[in-house]
Design a protein around this motif. Sequence first.
Motif, short mmCIF file in Angstrom:
data_model
loop_
_atom_site.label_atom_id
_atom_site.label_comp_id
_atom_site.label_asym_id
_atom_site.label_seq_id
_atom_site.Cartn_x
_atom_site.Cartn_y
_atom_site.Cartn_z
N ASP A 24 0.80 -1.41 0.20
CA ASP A 24 -0.19 0.08 0.02
C ASP A 24 0.94 1.30 0.05
OD1 ASP A 24 -2.11 -1.56 0.05
OD2 ASP A 24 -2.64 -1.49 2.13
N GLY A 25 2.11 1.22 0.31
CA GLY A 25 2.90 2.43 0.16
C GLY A 25 3.17 3.13 1.21
N ILE A 26 2.38 2.92 2.56
CA ILE A 26 2.28 3.64 3.43
C ILE A 26 3.80 4.24 4.17
CG2 ILE A 26 1.35 4.28 5.97
CD1 ILE A 26 -0.93 2.39 5.10
N ASP A 27 3.96 5.27 4.37
CA ASP A 27 5.04 5.83 4.98
C ASP A 27 5.18 5.41 6.40
OD1 ASP A 27 6.93 8.25 6.28
OD2 ASP A 27 7.29 8.06 4.26
N CYS A 28 6.58 4.90 6.84
CA CYS A 28 6.67 4.98 8.29
C CYS A 28 6.03 5.77 9.12
CB CYS A 28 8.21 4.48 8.55
SG CYS A 28 9.05 3.62 7.50
N ARG A 29 6.32 7.30 8.81
CA ARG A 29 5.83 8.17 9.76
C ARG A 29 4.39 8.39 9.76
NH1 ARG A 29 9.96 11.91 6.25
NH2 ARG A 29 9.35 10.31 4.72
N TYR A 30 3.62 7.89 9.07
CA TYR A 30 2.20 7.89 9.24
C TYR A 30 1.68 7.23 10.45
CZ TYR A 30 -2.76 7.77 8.12
OH TYR A 30 -3.91 7.90 8.13
N CYS A 31 2.23 6.13 10.80
CA CYS A 31 2.09 5.34 12.08
C CYS A 31 3.05 5.80 13.07
CB CYS A 31 2.03 3.92 11.88
SG CYS A 31 0.67 3.27 10.41
N HIS A 32 4.45 5.94 12.63
CA HIS A 32 5.37 6.00 14.03
C HIS A 32 5.45 7.61 13.96
CE1 HIS A 32 5.90 1.91 14.49
NE2 HIS A 32 5.95 1.95 13.09
N THR A 33 4.35 8.37 14.45
CA THR A 33 4.46 9.78 14.24
C THR A 33 5.50 10.64 14.94
OG1 THR A 33 2.98 9.90 16.25
CG2 THR A 33 1.98 9.75 13.99
N SER A 34 6.09 10.22 15.90
CA SER A 34 7.23 11.19 16.66
C SER A 34 8.76 10.42 16.34
CB SER A 34 6.93 10.93 18.25
OG SER A 34 7.04 9.42 18.51
#
Length: 214
Positions: free
Chosen positions: A60-70
Amino acid sequence: MPQIFSSRSTLVIKLVILSIVFLFAGAILFWRATMSPMPAIGKPVEQPVPFSHEHHVQDDGIDCRYCHTSVEKSSFAGMPSTEICMTCHSQIFTEAPVLAPVRASFQERKPLRWKRIHDLPDFVYFNHSIHIHKGIGCVSCHGPVNKMPLTWRAKPLTMEWCLGCHREPERFVRPRKYVFDMDWKPREDQRVLGKRLVEKYNIQSKTDCSTCHR
């Protein structure tokens, strides 16, 4: 020479010293027994929901920072809240049985209890943001997470392993814009590129104890 302590006092002192020794030894054994060891390398960890990085990142190409926000601004990368999961799953796979814990967590306002996979001991200080700022890619420590259907520990994360990077950062550093690119490969010799980046990012080879043990 006159006896300083009576036989009774001597016995009491010996018993007190012996008790202290046993208490200290017992405390160490208790600490070791209750300390949660890191999972074995390559062994997937059972989670409340079988989350697939392979599906979410690779497919799906979701960036790491979308979930690991900090991860870029804090020592802790951050675990995704249920609200983040539901931004998608309130629209897709809304009735999937495997996502029942996510829906329940959202409705009951109780966070999911994810199990830590890369859980360093409390006496070790690690800061995600400084490593990312210096150009160390996620894959260097976490392995090819984007290809993991279930998440497992890919690296030993021992002190000696960490020191290997701290002693020769040019072997691992990459341009900052590729830190979150799990498939990035250097187009030139890594050490040649790394030495330029070490100078550019002012990376210091910190190996003194106080760097991680504060």
